[in-house]
Scaffold this motif. Structure first.
Motif, PDB file in Angstrom:
ATOM      1  N   LEU A 170       1.236  -5.952   3.122  1.00 24.34           N
ATOM      2  CA  LEU A 170       0.167  -5.739   4.117  1.00 24.34           C
ATOM      3  C   LEU A 170       0.748  -5.664   5.521  1.00 24.34           C
ATOM      4  O   LEU A 170       0.457  -4.740   6.275  1.00 24.34           O
ATOM      5  N   LEU A 171       1.583  -6.642   5.857  1.00 28.33           N
ATOM      6  CA  LEU A 171       2.114  -6.681   7.220  1.00 28.33           C
ATOM      7  C   LEU A 171       3.046  -5.510   7.493  1.00 28.33           C
ATOM      8  O   LEU A 171       3.113  -5.006   8.609  1.00 28.33           O
ATOM      9  N   SER A 172       3.750  -5.067   6.464  1.00 30.34           N
ATOM     10  CA  SER A 172       4.656  -3.950   6.703  1.00 30.34           C
ATOM     11  C   SER A 172       3.879  -2.669   6.987  1.00 30.34           C
ATOM     12  O   SER A 172       4.390  -1.753   7.622  1.00 30.34           O
ATOM     13  N   ARG A 173       2.634  -2.621   6.527  1.00 24.65           N
ATOM     14  CA  ARG A 173       1.861  -1.405   6.774  1.00 24.65           C
ATOM     15  C   ARG A 173       1.221  -1.372   8.148  1.00 24.65           C
ATOM     16  O   ARG A 173       0.684  -0.342   8.552  1.00 24.65           O
ATOM     17  N   VAL A 174       1.254  -2.506   8.849  1.00 25.85           N
ATOM     18  CA  VAL A 174       0.721  -2.504  10.222  1.00 25.85           C
ATOM     19  C   VAL A 174       1.870  -2.129  11.138  1.00 25.85           C
ATOM     20  O   VAL A 174       2.817  -2.879  11.306  1.00 25.85           O
ATOM     21  N   GLU A 175       1.784  -0.956  11.728  1.00 28.22           N
ATOM     22  CA  GLU A 175       2.939  -0.468  12.476  1.00 28.22           C
ATOM     23  C   GLU A 175       3.076  -1.058  13.857  1.00 28.22           C
ATOM     24  O   GLU A 175       4.162  -1.203  14.369  1.00 28.22           O
ATOM     25  N   ASP A 176       1.965  -1.386  14.463  1.00 25.52           N
ATOM     26  CA  ASP A 176       2.004  -1.907  15.823  1.00 25.52           C
ATOM     27  C   ASP A 176       2.413  -3.383  15.790  1.00 25.52           C
ATOM     28  O   ASP A 176       1.767  -4.200  15.140  1.00 25.52           O
ATOM     29  N   GLN A 177       3.486  -3.707  16.497  1.00 22.74           N
ATOM     30  CA  GLN A 177       4.002  -5.075  16.466  1.00 22.74           C
ATOM     31  C   GLN A 177       2.980  -6.089  16.970  1.00 22.74           C
ATOM     32  O   GLN A 177       2.812  -7.163  16.394  1.00 22.74           O
ATOM     33  N   SER A 422      -7.475   8.297   8.355  1.00 26.12           N
ATOM     34  CA  SER A 422      -7.483   8.997   7.069  1.00 26.12           C
ATOM     35  C   SER A 422      -6.959   8.133   5.931  1.00 26.12           C
ATOM     36  O   SER A 422      -7.307   8.314   4.784  1.00 26.12           O
ATOM     37  N   LYS A 423      -6.122   7.157   6.264  1.00 24.82           N
ATOM     38  CA  LYS A 423      -5.552   6.369   5.178  1.00 24.82           C
ATOM     39  C   LYS A 423      -6.229   5.011   5.093  1.00 24.82           C
ATOM     40  O   LYS A 423      -6.619   4.434   6.088  1.00 24.82           O
ATOM     41  N   ASP A 424      -6.323   4.478   3.900  1.00 24.68           N
ATOM     42  CA  ASP A 424      -6.873   3.135   3.717  1.00 24.68           C
ATOM     43  C   ASP A 424      -5.752   2.144   3.540  1.00 24.68           C
ATOM     44  O   ASP A 424      -5.962   1.041   3.053  1.00 24.68           O
ATOM     45  N   SER A 425      -4.538   2.530   3.915  1.00 22.02           N
ATOM     46  CA  SER A 425      -3.371   1.758   3.494  1.00 22.02           C
ATOM     47  C   SER A 425      -3.415   0.294   3.898  1.00 22.02           C
ATOM     48  O   SER A 425      -3.004  -0.571   3.142  1.00 22.02           O
ATOM     49  N   VAL A 426      -3.912   0.003   5.116  1.00 21.43           N
ATOM     50  CA  VAL A 426      -3.977  -1.396   5.511  1.00 21.43           C
ATOM     51  C   VAL A 426      -5.237  -2.020   4.936  1.00 21.43           C
ATOM     52  O   VAL A 426      -5.225  -3.129   4.402  1.00 21.43           O
ATOM     53  N   LEU A 427      -6.317  -1.269   5.032  1.00 18.82           N
ATOM     54  CA  LEU A 427      -7.614  -1.760   4.598  1.00 18.82           C
ATOM     55  C   LEU A 427      -7.617  -2.309   3.196  1.00 18.82           C
ATOM     56  O   LEU A 427      -8.193  -3.349   2.906  1.00 18.82           O
ATOM     57  N   GLU A 428      -6.952  -1.579   2.301  1.00 17.97           N
ATOM     58  CA  GLU A 428      -7.061  -1.960   0.893  1.00 17.97           C
ATOM     59  C   GLU A 428      -6.333  -3.264   0.595  1.00 17.97           C
ATOM     60  O   GLU A 428      -6.584  -3.893  -0.426  1.00 17.97           O
ATOM     61  N   LEU A 429      -5.437  -3.673   1.502  1.00 17.31           N
ATOM     62  CA  LEU A 429      -4.708  -4.910   1.249  1.00 17.31           C
ATOM     63  C   LEU A 429      -5.255  -6.121   1.990  1.00 17.31           C
ATOM     64  O   LEU A 429      -4.779  -7.231   1.794  1.00 17.31           O
ATOM     65  N   LEU A 430      -6.227  -5.907   2.868  1.00 17.55           N
ATOM     66  CA  LEU A 430      -6.779  -7.044   3.597  1.00 17.55           C
ATOM     67  C   LEU A 430      -7.458  -7.992   2.616  1.00 17.55           C
ATOM     68  O   LEU A 430      -7.959  -7.572   1.575  1.00 17.55           O
ATOM     69  N   PRO A 431      -7.492  -9.276   2.947  1.00 15.98           N
ATOM     70  CA  PRO A 431      -8.113 -10.239   2.028  1.00 15.98           C
ATOM     71  C   PRO A 431      -9.578  -9.885   1.768  1.00 15.98           C
ATOM     72  O   PRO A 431     -10.251  -9.328   2.631  1.00 15.98           O
ATOM     73  N   LEU A 432     -10.039 -10.259   0.608  1.00 14.65           N
ATOM     74  CA  LEU A 432     -11.412  -9.930   0.218  1.00 14.65           C
ATOM     75  C   LEU A 432     -12.439 -10.443   1.217  1.00 14.65           C
ATOM     76  O   LEU A 432     -13.436  -9.782   1.509  1.00 14.65           O
ATOM     77  N   MET A 433     -12.195 -11.616   1.755  1.00 18.26           N
ATOM     78  CA  MET A 433     -13.181 -12.192   2.675  1.00 18.26           C
ATOM     79  C   MET A 433     -13.407 -11.299   3.884  1.00 18.26           C
ATOM     80  O   MET A 433     -14.473 -11.302   4.475  1.00 18.26           O
ATOM     81  N   VAL A 434     -12.402 -10.515   4.248  1.00 14.29           N
ATOM     82  CA  VAL A 434     -12.560  -9.603   5.372  1.00 14.29           C
ATOM     83  C   VAL A 434     -13.573  -8.522   5.006  1.00 14.29           C
ATOM     84  O   VAL A 434     -14.450  -8.168   5.802  1.00 14.29           O
ATOM     85  N   GLN A 435     -13.455  -8.003   3.793  1.00 19.29           N
ATOM     86  CA  GLN A 435     -14.422  -7.011   3.313  1.00 19.29           C
ATOM     87  C   GLN A 435     -15.830  -7.589   3.291  1.00 19.29           C
ATOM     88  O   GLN A 435     -16.793  -6.929   3.676  1.00 19.29           O
ATOM     89  N   GLN A 436     -15.920  -8.825   2.818  1.00 25.02           N
ATOM     90  CA  GLN A 436     -17.240  -9.452   2.722  1.00 25.02           C
ATOM     91  C   GLN A 436     -17.848  -9.650   4.095  1.00 25.02           C
ATOM     92  O   GLN A 436     -19.043  -9.458   4.301  1.00 25.02           O
ATOM     93  N   ARG A 437     -17.016 -10.026   5.054  1.00 25.11           N
ATOM     94  CA  ARG A 437     -17.526 -10.195   6.406  1.00 25.11           C
ATOM     95  C   ARG A 437     -17.973  -8.856   6.974  1.00 25.11           C
ATOM     96  O   ARG A 437     -18.942  -8.776   7.730  1.00 25.11           O
TER      97      ARG A 437
END
Lengths: 462, 99, 347
Positions: A170-177, A422-437
């Motif tokens: 997950l963290l590797s997919r976030v490009e901005d430091q 266009s990509k869900d690359s970070v989204l799909e790895l975020l913890p479930l609780m984030v989706q629920q929120r």
């Protein structure tokens, strides 16, 4: 010189030399004021201290335990069976997964933390060790300080490895430091909240000091987060399922560090992402070093920044909800008009919060009214609190469409954490609780919008 | 003269992860007292293992580093002009990332 | 391998745009820069058709580029504005002389008239004389107060209805941060406004509010615009320097941070109950003021009486007679500009 008896040892923020005892009294008094704000801690509370190893949280823990013991002595001597004293626990979040720190070193740190916490008071404090990757696990599993970071049975070990891998990915997919560092911070709070909720704590105490608040204020300004800025710098932050308190907010880090040293309180230095690195790596590290720089020019500057930001209008959730009992934190009735706080938020003041960082969204940041989105049944009627529970209805694999998810995120998270539309690359790895929120925020936002255009809506069978 | 130096708040990482150092240092010009300014330069030359810019800036300590001489704030003792004596303890604490 | 401009795809890319990191050709850069300023002017309704607008011209890059761009847009989009350059001569030998020469050249280059107003004319004192009297400690306070009034008075003398200044995004970001650092919550709430003083007789606007300083420099460089750039010799302000450097560093980490700071400044919500000063008029010269005497008159009173700290620190208590008879010569000059102000209905 404050007490005019002993020699001055520290040039405090007040530019008045203080001896060790006066320094201690000064910090303790600020702590008590911060803690007692809105009567935040009462006799029936269970307080969880988020221990980072640093001087701030070490002193918060120390002061809290001393207060507790003093109140317990008083209760005993008065034989007052009615006055309960608050409970104290400690939590530590292992972030080695985010730093690329090998498990053996991480284990050493955990052991050090455990040994420091064991020294705080004669009866051992409950210590809850958790990790960033725990957010990917369904149950609240705890690390044992004495045993290894791996579980002994293979299935447990596999789960832990998988979660850790997921965190790293997950963290590797976030490009901005800067985005990466901020995401770690948001996850840290979520991990703390999970532990607090699971073990029935009613308050979380952070050791956040003036210096770091000032750095946060500048960093948030530079990230365009001016609207949400007041939310995280008040004494009380009740956005969370377990309200968060900042009793050391008015203490500068110099005084905290020196007092720890002078009173021999052990601290543990953790290699965090922003520590000891290149100060130009991220906005966070740059503002930290900037604060240090201007403090050289004028030591009271950090305090001024904090005070200025504290004058911005706070949010509804920066107050604890009221109810009718009236207790002071030592269990004695304060005054007939004082109220006891439960930590609930008044419904009318609920803001729409970003699912990633919980920043309140400015209405102006919402894109214009969108056509009503059909949200699947499993996401309906979910409250903020429920969003923190692990999934109960097997909706792990359902992701909100990325465009809709993004629409309820704050502009800052949109830019630095989930930039690529266009990509869900970070989204799909975020913890479930984030989706629920996100689902909860979406409902709230639609509710707000419906109210806003309410007089234009025609009768329909919704 | 013999001095005890302590490095805390993360600074120890620059000194081989050792927090406490017992050192032996001679003041220049045969004087019997050592100015802190001199001590700093000595530390940089003899004790610092890596990344000097994390500890020092120019001829003084980097902003955010506190200095205590025998548990007293160096700002009360003249900062770089403060003097250290035999058996003194000098503590360096980084407050850059306290929490 | 030389690549083509990302926008037009035809011409060769000559620069990387600081705001967006796009690699584009010069023509596309000019278009982008000018279009953005035009859109800001329209979006925030900075001007009205037929308005007489004074462009604050210091001879520096911001005001030169502003004069150039406004003249150009005025023609291109038929704003119908009556533009002229307004320049202030503080009386700082060696600094102002050169930049004034630049402004005189601008008058010719852009074909718009120039009016120069001096501190000596308005107040009876030049900055050189002021520094001679009070030294280098508070001279910037004097200059700031005098300049602000000088622009207003000069514009009024020329019957302008609006004043346009060259403040850019970097300036605005710097101001937001400085107000945070100084704890000036009142200023913090006002400092990001693109138009100020709408309720007064001479509103001021900042068409370059969202323009990056680096882009202004690039524009001037590529268009070979004539400007003069030096630091004022009287202005060592280390504190502002720290903030400037911080902003530069931020820009290198994340270019949009500059605009984000401005956005934050605009989003700060401040309790409106802080005491708002009641606006009245200065007894001596008629300039708008919340005190009995305007700041310039207070400072002048101090200078004329040889009390240089008058009006600088808050704790001063002093008696100032409203007819101020102490230095007749200097006050007569001040009277002249007062009557002009009254004539043109400046409050």
């Amino acid at each position: 010189m404050k007490c005019k008896q002993k020699a001055g040892q520290v040039l405090g923020n007040q530019t008045e030399p203080m001896c060790k005892d006066c320094l201690r009294l000064s910090l303790l008094s600020k702590f008590k004021t911060g803690l007692n704000h809105q009567g935040a801690v009462g006799g029936s509370d269970k307080v969880l201290v988020a221990f980072s190893g640093g001087p701030g949280s070490r002193l918060a823990l120390q002061f809290l335990c001393e207060l507790q013991s003093k109140l317990q002595d008083e209760a005993e001597s008065c034989k007052d069976r009615n006055s309960a004293v608050f409970d104290v626990g400690v939590a530590f979040v292992d972030e080695s997964g985010a730093q690329g720190i090998p498990l053996t070193d991480a284990q050493k740190t955990l052991d050090e933390i455990a040994s420091v916490v064991a020294e705080v008071r004669p009866t051992p404090l409950p210590l809850h060790l958790t990790s960033l990757e725990s957010l990917f696990e369904n149950e609240v599993l705890e690390l044992q300080a004495s045993s290894k970071l791996h579980e002994d049975d293979n299935s447990g070990k596999d789960n832990k490895d998988k979660s850790r891998q997921r965190l790293i990915e997950l963290l590797s997919r976030v490009e901005d430091q800067t985005g990466k560092e901020d995401l770690v911070e948001h996850m840290r709070m979520d991990a703390l909240q999970r532990v607090a909720k699971h073990y029935g704590y009613t308050r979380v105490v952070l050791g956040l000091c003036t210096t770091r608040v000032a750095a946060r204020v500048l960093a948030a300004t530079a990230k365009g987060e001016g609207f949400a800025l007041p939310a995280g710098i008040q004494y009380v932050d009740a956005r969370w399922p377990v309200p968060v308190l900042l009793p050391l907010r008015d203490c500068v880090s110099k005084e905290l560090s020196v007092l720890c040293h002078l009173t021999n309180l052990k601290t543990v230095f953790l290699k965090k992402m922003t520590a000891m690195g290149n100060s130009r790596a991220s906005i966070n590290s740059l503002t930290h070093s900037f604060i240090s720089l201007i403090n050289e020019e004028n030591p009271s500057r950090e305090y001024t920044i904090m005070r200025t930001a504290a004058k911005l209008i706070p949010f509804g959730f920066n107050k604890l909800a009221q109810d009718d009992s009236m207790l002071h934190f030592n269990g004695r009735p304060r005054n007939p008009h004082a109220r006891r706080n439960l930590g609930r938020i008044e419904p009318c003041e609920i803001e729409v919060l970003c699912p990633i960082c919980s920043a309140p969204l400015a209405k102006s940041d919402f894109s214009s009214l969108q056509p009503k989105v059909s949200v699947s049944d499993s996401f309906t009627r979910m409250s903020l609190e429920e969003a923190f529970e692990p999934s109960t209805s097997g909706i792990d694999s359902e992701l909100l469409p990325s465009k809709i998810f993004r629409d309820v995120c704050c502009p800052s998270c949109q830019y630095q954490i989930i930039p690529d539309q266009s990509k869900d690359s970070v989204l799909e790895l975020l913890p479930l609780m984030v989706q629920q929120r996100a689902a909860a925020s979406l409902l709230r936002k639609e509710g707000w919008m419906r109210e806003y255009i309410g007089d234009c809506l025609l009768e329909s069978d919704e | 003269m013999q001095l005890t130096l302590e490095f805390k708040g993360g600074l120890e990482l620059l000194f081989g992860s050792v927090k406490v150092h017992q050192i032996e240092v001679e003041p220049s010009d045969g004087k019997d007292k050592l100015k802190l300014q001199e001590l700093l330069i000595w530390v940089r030359n003899h004790l610092l293992k890596e990344r000097p810019e994390m500890f020092m800036k120019g001829n003084s300590v980097r902003p955010g580093v506190l200095v205590l001489i025998n548990d007293c704030d160096w700002e009360l003792l003249g900062q770089l002009d403060a003097v250290v004596d035999e058996k003194d303890t000098v503590v360096f604490i980084s407050t850059l990332h306290g929490g | 391998m030389v690549r083509n401009c990302e926008l037009c795809l035809e011409r060769r890319a000559a620069l990387r745009r600081p705001k967006t990191a796009q690699k584009i050709c010069r023509e596309c850069f000019y278009t982008a820069f000018e279009t953005e300023v035009h859109e800001i002017i329209i979006k925030y309704q900075l001007f009205k058709e037929g308005e007489r607008v004074a462009i604050a011209a210091s001879g520096g890059k911001d005001s030169t580029v502003l004069a150039h761009v406004l003249t150009e847009l005025n023609k291109r989009h038929s704003y119908g504005l009556d533009l002229f350059l307004l320049s202030i001569d503080e009386g700082i030998t060696g600094y102002r002389d050169d930049s004034l020469e630049t402004v005189k050249r601008n008058e010719v280059q852009y074909g718009i008239p120039l009016k120069i107003v001096s501190y000596k004319d308005l107040y009876g004192w030049s900055m050189d004389e002021i520094v001679g009297e009070i030294g280098l400690k508070n001279n910037c306070t004097f200059c700031g107060v005098f300049r602000r009034q000088a622009l207003d008075r000069g514009a009024a003398m020329m019957k302008a209805q609006k004043l346009a200044t060259g403040h850019n995004a970097d300036d605005m970001a710097e101001t937001v941060l400085l107000n945070l650092l100084r704890g000036d919550i009142a200023r913090l709430s006002r400092c990001t406004a693109i138009v100020t003083g709408e309720d007064g007789a001479l509103p001021r606007c900042k068409p370059f509010k969202y323009a990056y300083e680096k882009e202004i420099v690039m524009y001037a460089y590529f268009k070979k615009l004539d400007y003069f750039s030096t630091e004022c010799i009287y202005s060592p302000n280390a504190y502002r320097g720290f903030v400037r450097e911080f902003i530069k560093d931020l820009e290198s980490i994340r270019p949009r941070a500059i605009l984000d700071i401005i956005k934050s400044g605009e989003s700060f919500r401040i309790i409106p109950t802080t005491k708002m000063p009641v606006q009245g008029n200065c007894e001596r010269c008629g300039y708008i003021s919340s005190q009995r005497l305007c700041k310039a008159c207070v400072l002048l009173e101090g200078l004329n009486r040889g009390l240089p700290r008058l009006g600088i620190s808050k704790a001063q208590s002093f008696q100032v007679s409203s007819d101020g008879n102490n230095d007749k010569r200097k006050n007569v000059v001040h009277e002249r500009s007062k009557s002009r102000l009254v004539q043109h209905n400046i409050k």
